[in-house]
Design a protein around this motif. Structure first.
Motif, PDB file in Angstrom:
ATOM      1  N   PRO A  41      -9.002  -4.020  45.354  1.00 23.92           N
ATOM      2  CA  PRO A  41      -8.956  -5.397  45.268  1.00 23.92           C
ATOM      3  C   PRO A  41      -9.451  -5.740  43.961  1.00 23.92           C
ATOM      4  CG  PRO A  41     -10.062  -4.833  47.440  1.00 23.92           C
ATOM      5  CD  PRO A  41      -9.987  -3.602  46.603  1.00 23.92           C
ATOM      6  N   GLU A  44      -6.535  -5.729  41.413  1.00 29.03           N
ATOM      7  CA  GLU A  44      -5.754  -6.945  41.459  1.00 29.03           C
ATOM      8  C   GLU A  44      -6.378  -8.276  41.218  1.00 29.03           C
ATOM      9  OE1 GLU A  44      -2.567  -6.775  42.426  1.00 29.03           O
ATOM     10  OE2 GLU A  44      -2.566  -4.643  43.021  1.00 29.03           O
ATOM     11  N   LEU A  88      -2.306  -3.717  48.856  1.00 33.07           N
ATOM     12  CA  LEU A  88      -2.696  -4.772  47.672  1.00 33.07           C
ATOM     13  C   LEU A  88      -1.349  -4.901  46.985  1.00 33.07           C
ATOM     14  CD1 LEU A  88      -6.361  -4.211  47.500  1.00 33.07           C
ATOM     15  CD2 LEU A  88      -5.169  -5.989  48.775  1.00 33.07           C
ATOM     16  N   TYR A  91       1.390  -6.630  48.513  1.00 28.64           N
ATOM     17  CA  TYR A  91       1.218  -7.917  48.835  1.00 28.64           C
ATOM     18  C   TYR A  91       0.926  -8.879  47.425  1.00 28.64           C
ATOM     19  CZ  TYR A  91      -0.901 -11.994  51.168  1.00 28.64           C
ATOM     20  OH  TYR A  91      -1.234 -13.478  51.485  1.00 28.64           O
TER      21      TYR A  91
END
Length: 511
Positions: A41, A44, A88, A91
């Motif tokens: 995360p 990202e 991730l 997405y």
């Protein structure tokens, strides 16, 4: 997980410790899981804040995170990082953004390949980590076994000592080594106890197992040896060590057999030398007096010859002299055989030097002897019969091989005369012959050793030649040592040889 450790409480009480092997422990796995949850995360988040939209570069960054997590936490944290990173990536970076669906089949294929590569890298890193851990553990075991082997080789070499090390290293309660006279095929190890008669060669620990049924573990070392162990379960590491110990068992056993064979060979060689020397003595030294006795007896038995009284007396004296010589030679042979067989058992009492001289010097011309023993000497620890033989043999050789010299007997006791930490007394038998060289001093105490291998008298006292078989000083030295003393030779000032008999002083009790 840290590698297991094996301990050895050998005879000296020192522990033999396997070096610690560090693998991917719980702390690293937890750290890897935390990073697997936070780093994808974070990647990202950073690229979103920066507005960076290059799908290929973002995928490589997520792959790098998976590899880093694999290096830190191993396989499963890396798998978590790979799966989370692919989700991730799908997405936030694959069109349509904000949805788990993928419009472009190529992008789908790329994400799938990314997930496979990331998982494959994680698996490879995990396997490499395990292989490194196993290699380190094997190296630690090899180091420990090498140290143990060095200790075994430097120990007394007994099977009991070795088995005690095996028992302590494996954490067993007791260990036994069984031996078989008949070979057993390794494939029949499971039924070896029922097929072959075994006998216990050595054991260690309380109540060691003596049968296969009484043991918790059994290891067939080779067709002739089996190790039985009683105790808890054996780990895989200990099972590998047990296999190495089996090789040590064979080495220790063969070492013992080689030492025994060498000892037996030395004993046989000494026995052969003794028999050869006895045969030589019988063929020459014993036959000479026998021939003299037979000649004198044959002369006396002639019925047609009448000998004058003085001639008859001379022939009888010849018979007596040769008979005494035979008796002396036989006594020396018997005494040497007792000494060689370690069958000499002296009866030690307190004896003053002067007490043994009348019997020891019997038959020696008084004109050749000078008794200079000081009065009031303390008694020494000795066997009366053995001490007489020691003095008689030394004086006989001194008289024989220093024909132009008086033989002087003296003794002394005082500071500096010791045997170990015990006070002692010396009897010195001195002649003034030609003496012997330093190299010959050692040889004169060897049995059947005749100076120069000559039949003519040799210079100096104590050298058996000519009329003897080379046992006089060997017997004297053997008896002196059996009584707890020593016999040594040293040059006489001015020429000649001095034989020194040293015995501990008598303390009035058993020694």
């Amino acid at each position: 997980m840290a590698g297991p450790e094996a301990h050895n409480s050998g005879d000296d009480g020192v522990l033999l410790r396997l070096p610690s092997v560090r693998g991917i422990g719980t702390g690293r796995v937890v750290t890897g899981l935390v990073l697997a949850v936070l780093l994808p995360p974070g990647i990202e988040l950073v690229v979103t804040v920066l507005g960076f939209r290059n799908f290929a570069m973002i995928m490589l960054l997520q792959l790098a995170v998976a590899v880093a997590v694999a290096a830190i936490g191993g396989l499963w944290p890396a798998v978590v990082a790979a799966v989370l990173g692919s989700v991730l990536l799908n997405y936030f970076s694959a069109d349509p953004v904000g949805s788990l669906s993928i419009a472009d089949p190529t992008t789908l294929f790329t994400v799938v390949v990314f997930l496979a590569v990331a998982c494959g890298v994680a698996l490879a890193v995990g396997l490499a980590s395990r292989r490194a851990q196993e290699a380190a553990r094997s190296g630690a075991e090899a180091t420990a076994l090498s140290e143990l082997a060095l200790r075994i080789l430097s120990s007394d070499g007994s099977l009991e000592t070795f088995l005690e090390k095996v028992r302590s290293n494996l954490g067993m309660e007791a260990v036994s080594l069984l031996g078989s006279q008949s070979p057993v095929a390794p494939g029949l190890a499971a039924t070896a106890g029922a097929q072959t008669e075994w006998r216990v060669l050595a054991s260690a620990g309380p109540n060691p197992p003596v049968t296969h049924a009484a043991a918790d573990h059994a290891a067939v070392v080779d067709p002739h040896y089996t190790l039985l162990l009683r105790g808890g379960p054996l780990s895989a590491q200990h099972q590998r060590m047990l296999a190495a110990f089996g090789a040590f068992v064979v080495a220790v056993r063969e070492r013992q057999q080689l030492v025994k064979s060498r000892r037996d060979n030395v004993r046989l060689a000494e026995g052969n030398k003794m028999r050869t020397s006895i045969l030589r003595a019988v063929s020459h030294d014993l036959r000479t007096p026998l021939a003299g006795i037979k000649l004198a007896v044959s002369s006396l038995r002639q019925e047609d010859v009448s000998f004058p009284p003085d001639v008859e007396r001379e022939l009888l004296e010849t018979i007596e002299e040769y008979a005494d010589r035979l008796d002396h030679l036989v006594d020396n042979l018997l005494d040497m055989s007792r000494i060689t067989a370690d069958a000499v058992n002296p009866l030690l009492t307190g004896i003053v030097w002067a007490e043994v001289l009348p019997q020891a010097l019997r038959g020696v011309s008084k004109e050749r002897l000078r008794n200079e023993l000081p009065p009031n000497l303390p008694p020494v620890q000795a066997d009366a019969g053995m001490l007489e033989r020691v003095v008689a043999n030394i004086v006989e050789n001194a008289v024989k091989y220093a024909p132009d010299s008086d033989v002087v007997l003296t003794a002394r006791t005082g500071a500096g005369i010791t045997l170990g930490d015990r006070p002692a007394s010396e009897l010195r038998i001195v002649d003034h012959g030609r003496g012997v060289g330093h190299k010959e001093v050692v040889d004169i105490f060897q049995p059947f050793q005749r100076f120069g291998d000559s039949t003519s008298p040799a210079p100096g006292a104590g050298i058996s030649a000519g009329g003897g078989i080379g046992l006089g000083l060997a017997v004297a030295k053997g008896f002196s040592e059996a009584m707890g003393g020593r016999l040594a030779a040293e040059p006489t000032p001015g020429g000649g040889l001095t034989m020194v008999v040293t015995l501990p002083l008598w303390t009035g009790g058993p020694q």
